[in-house]
Design a protein around this motif. Structure first.
Motif, short mmCIF file in Angstrom:
data_model
loop_
_atom_site.label_atom_id
_atom_site.label_comp_id
_atom_site.label_asym_id
_atom_site.label_seq_id
_atom_site.Cartn_x
_atom_site.Cartn_y
_atom_site.Cartn_z
N LYS A 202 0.84 -1.20 0.00
CA LYS A 202 0.00 0.00 0.00
C LYS A 202 0.87 1.25 0.00
CE LYS A 202 -4.13 -1.84 2.30
NZ LYS A 202 -3.76 -3.26 2.25
N ILE A 203 0.38 2.27 -0.70
CA ILE A 203 1.04 3.56 -0.74
C ILE A 203 0.10 4.59 -0.14
CG2 ILE A 203 1.99 5.37 -2.23
CD1 ILE A 203 2.63 3.20 -4.27
N ARG A 204 0.62 5.45 0.74
CA ARG A 204 -0.19 6.51 1.33
C ARG A 204 -0.01 7.78 0.51
NH1 ARG A 204 1.61 10.39 4.85
NH2 ARG A 204 0.03 11.59 5.96
N VAL A 205 -1.13 8.31 0.01
CA VAL A 205 -1.12 9.57 -0.74
C VAL A 205 -1.78 10.62 0.16
CG1 VAL A 205 -1.72 10.73 -2.88
CG2 VAL A 205 -1.34 8.26 -2.88
N ALA A 217 -7.95 19.02 8.25
CA ALA A 217 -7.27 18.63 7.02
C ALA A 217 -8.02 17.51 6.30
CB ALA A 217 -5.85 18.19 7.33
N HIS A 218 -7.73 17.36 5.02
CA HIS A 218 -8.27 16.25 4.26
C HIS A 218 -7.68 14.93 4.78
CE1 HIS A 218 -9.93 19.15 1.50
NE2 HIS A 218 -10.37 18.21 0.69
N GLY A 219 -8.42 13.86 4.62
CA GLY A 219 -7.89 12.54 4.92
C GLY A 219 -6.88 12.11 3.87
N ASP A 220 -6.40 10.88 3.97
CA ASP A 220 -5.39 10.36 3.05
C ASP A 220 -5.99 9.27 2.17
OD1 ASP A 220 -3.52 12.04 4.28
OD2 ASP A 220 -3.07 10.51 5.80
N LEU A 221 -5.29 8.98 1.09
CA LEU A 221 -5.68 7.90 0.19
C LEU A 221 -4.67 6.77 0.34
CD1 LEU A 221 -7.26 6.70 -2.26
CD2 LEU A 221 -5.64 7.91 -3.73
N TYR A 222 -5.17 5.56 0.57
CA TYR A 222 -4.30 4.38 0.67
C TYR A 222 -4.50 3.55 -0.60
CZ TYR A 222 -3.12 5.61 5.41
OH TYR A 222 -2.62 6.26 6.52
N LEU A 223 -3.41 3.49 -1.39
CA LEU A 223 -3.45 2.88 -2.71
C LEU A 223 -2.80 1.51 -2.65
CD1 LEU A 223 -4.24 3.62 -5.67
CD2 LEU A 223 -1.87 4.38 -5.96
N THR A 224 -3.60 0.47 -2.91
CA THR A 224 -3.07 -0.90 -2.96
C THR A 224 -2.57 -1.19 -4.38
OG1 THR A 224 -4.62 -1.64 -1.26
CG2 THR A 224 -3.60 -3.33 -2.62
N VAL A 225 -1.31 -1.66 -4.48
CA VAL A 225 -0.68 -1.90 -5.78
C VAL A 225 -0.75 -3.39 -6.12
CG1 VAL A 225 1.43 -1.70 -7.13
CG2 VAL A 225 0.85 0.06 -5.43
N GLN A 226 -1.25 -3.67 -7.31
CA GLN A 226 -1.30 -5.03 -7.82
C GLN A 226 -0.27 -5.16 -8.94
OE1 GLN A 226 -5.40 -5.21 -9.02
NE2 GLN A 226 -6.17 -5.50 -6.94
N VAL A 227 0.71 -6.07 -8.76
CA VAL A 227 1.82 -6.22 -9.70
C VAL A 227 1.62 -7.48 -10.53
CG1 VAL A 227 4.32 -6.43 -9.96
CG2 VAL A 227 3.36 -5.02 -8.12
#
Length: 337
Positions: A202-205, A217-227
């Motif tokens: 996961k990547i935190r944006v 503040a705005h919340g964050d986006l957690y991006l799950t990467v599929q390789v």
């Protein structure tokens, strides 16, 4: 605090903002100071309580457009240090306030008892002449706003909720890193995926989640990467791993062979004598390149035996078996253990 007390208060200095500060700057400054001096954070601290009252008074006036206009007008009048003579002649009250408010009619002592933007000029003049000790015309004083209760709970800024999303990458982009385009709830933006990302990571944006409340503040986006899989390579940490076939002779006697790394370059690999299937040979600095380090290329040997044996090959194998009879017996015992 009544309007007549505003002359002695510099609300801009209290909040630490300029006189040209906009609503957003004023609100931000207040939230910061309120968190710092709130009585709940300083139980029994009289100085902190008094400071909290000051910043609350300043914010209540400066955050209200009408009240701020009144305050600026009064401060502009008081900042000049003017001394006024009675009557309606030059240099009197009506000249000063005429320039501030566009003129005024006659009244007590040459000025009217009119209100300008809710400011009672009689009260103001009485304070200027009488040192705030009373109204020489016997007029009651007015209060411009209600008293402020510093213990009343203030709405705390609340950060917005986080969001979740996923993105699919080729194995090459996962190894090298990439910039990907995303569209979340109608908002399009780009973010970077670091080199060496693994499937399921996961990547935190930051700041791409839901908006906050009360100025939070705005919340964050957690991006799950599929390789996606690669037919030749796979990652172990920041190392790249591939299998390479070798002959029985290369495995038994040792050899130098050439293989291609992930970039397509030929690298030399030294096969140790007596290698078996699964033996690993490490080639330094030919793995994943990250900002902090570079991984290695790990070559896993796969000993191959021909499926079609000619007579000469069979003779050679039998001769080899006879020459290594002790080894063959050791293997037989291991199978029975």
């Amino acid at each position: 605090m009544a309007e007549q007390d505003w002359l002695g208060k510099d609300f801009y200095a209290v909040l630490g903002v300029s006189k040209d500060a906009d609503d957003k700057e004023i609100s931000k400054a207040f939230r910061k100071l309120a968190r710092k001096y709130h009585p709940d954070s300083h139980p029994g601290d009289a100085a902190a309580e008094e400071k909290f009252k000051e910043i609350s008074e300043a914010y209540e006036v400066l955050s209200n457009k009408t009240e701020r206009q009144k305050y600026d007008a009064i401060r502009s009048f008081g900042a000049g240090g003017a001394r006024f003579a009675g009557g309606s002649g030059a240099g009197g009250y009506e000249d000063i306030f005429g320039s501030m408010f566009g003129g005024m009619g006659s009244g007590h002592g040459g000025y009217s008892s009119m209100n300008f933007g809710g400011i009672n000029l009689e009260d103001l003049m009485a304070q200027a002449q009488g040192g705030f000790g009373g109204n020489p015309y016997g007029q009651p004083r007015r209060s411009g706003f209600s008293s402020y209760n510093p213990y009343e709970p203030q709405p705390e800024p609340v950060k917005g909720e986080d969001r979740k999303a996923s993105v699919s990458l080729s194995f090459e982009k996962a190894v090298r890193g990439a910039t990907v385009s995303l569209n979340i709830k109608g908002e399009s933006f780009k973010t970077k995926v670091p080199a060496g990302i693994h499937d399921g990571q996961k990547i935190r944006v930051a700041g791409k989640g839901k908006p906050g409340t009360n100025g939070g503040a705005h919340g964050d986006l957690y991006l799950t990467v599929q390789v996606k899989d690669d037919p030749v390579f796979h990652m172990e940490g920041i190392d790249l791993v591939r299998s390479v076939p070798v002959t029985v002779a290369e495995a038994a006697l040792g050899a130098k062979i050439s293989v291609r790394d992930f970039a397509g370059e030929q690298v030399e690999v030294k096969v140790p004598s007596g290698s078996t299937t699964g033996t690993q040979v490490r080639v330094k600095k030919h793995g994943v390149k990250t900002k902090k380090a570079t991984g290695d290329l790990i070559v896993r040997l796969d000993v191959q035996i021909p499926t079609k044996l000619g007579s000469d090959y069979k003779k050679a194998v039998k001769a080899f078996d006879e020459a290594t009879a002790d080894f063959s017996e050791e293997i037989a015992q291991q199978r029975l253990s």
